[in-house]
Design a protein around this motif. Structure first.
Motif, short mmCIF file in Angstrom:
data_model
loop_
_atom_site.label_atom_id
_atom_site.label_comp_id
_atom_site.label_asym_id
_atom_site.label_seq_id
_atom_site.Cartn_x
_atom_site.Cartn_y
_atom_site.Cartn_z
N LEU A 137 0.83 -1.21 0.00
CA LEU A 137 0.00 0.00 0.00
C LEU A 137 0.87 1.26 0.00
N ALA A 138 1.96 1.25 0.75
CA ALA A 138 2.87 2.39 0.77
C ALA A 138 3.53 2.59 -0.60
N VAL A 139 3.93 1.50 -1.24
CA VAL A 139 4.53 1.60 -2.57
C VAL A 139 3.48 2.09 -3.57
N LEU A 141 -7.35 9.54 -0.98
CA LEU A 141 -8.74 9.07 -0.97
C LEU A 141 -8.87 7.68 -1.62
N LEU A 142 -8.06 7.41 -2.63
CA LEU A 142 -8.09 6.09 -3.27
C LEU A 142 -7.56 5.02 -2.32
N CYS A 143 -6.53 5.33 -1.54
CA CYS A 143 -5.99 4.36 -0.58
C CYS A 143 -6.94 4.10 0.58
N VAL A 144 -7.79 5.05 0.90
CA VAL A 144 -8.81 4.83 1.93
C VAL A 144 -9.85 3.84 1.42
N ALA A 145 -10.05 3.79 0.12
CA ALA A 145 -10.90 2.84 -0.62
C ALA A 145 -12.38 3.18 -0.61
#
Length: 155
Positions: A80-82, A126-130
């Motif tokens: 997720l960090a990458v 916002l995309l990483c929050v899903a």
């Protein structure tokens, strides 16, 4: 209206029922001034999910091979960090990630056409929050795109 029409409208959803009643919604992207199909049209969900799967797979491979040296509990977090770093850097500079390029997609700002790094940062957070990516408007844009004032289009 007989029972078959009532059940049919319930099964096909509120949009179909409204269209049957005479409402005209137009095509995806019409309100944004985008073409209905071809280059520059709104990206379809299948392409977007395919691009996301390719990007996630690449980030998982990078985390697996270079950071955690094997699969472990932390591999998903590192992936997720990458993914976050790759998305911010590539979308903020060239407008697409490797997966988006493979599927023929590009992220554009609605007003200027090019996505600046701050918009790319907001969009990626916002995309990483899903959850914001799962809430779509009638044009097919996720909440992350609406808040960042971007749109994902076909190349």
């Amino acid at each position: 209206m007989d029972n078959r029409q009532a059940i049919g409208s319930w099964l096909s959803g509120p949009r179909a029922a409204a269209e049957e009643a005479g409402a005209d919604f137009g095509y995806r992207g019409e309100q944004l001034g985008l073409p209905e199909s071809g280059p520059g049209s709104i990206a379809r969900p299948g392409r977007r999910l395919g691009a996301l799967a390719v990007d996630w797979g690449l980030c998982l491979l990078i985390a697996y091979g270079l950071i955690t040296d094997g699969y472990g509990q932390a591999t998903g977090n590192w992936a997720l960090a990458v993914f976050f770093g790759v998305s911010v850097l590539t979308v903020g500079t060239i407008g697409f990630t490797p997966g988006k390029r493979l599927f023929g997609l590009r992220v554009l700002a609605l007003d200027t056409g090019t996505v600046n790094p701050l918009r790319a940062l907001l969009r990626t957070i916002l995309l990483c929050v899903a959850l914001p990516a799962l809430i779509w408007d009638r044009d097919g844009r996720g909440l992350h795109d609406r808040l960042a004032r971007t749109v994902e289009v076909r190349i």
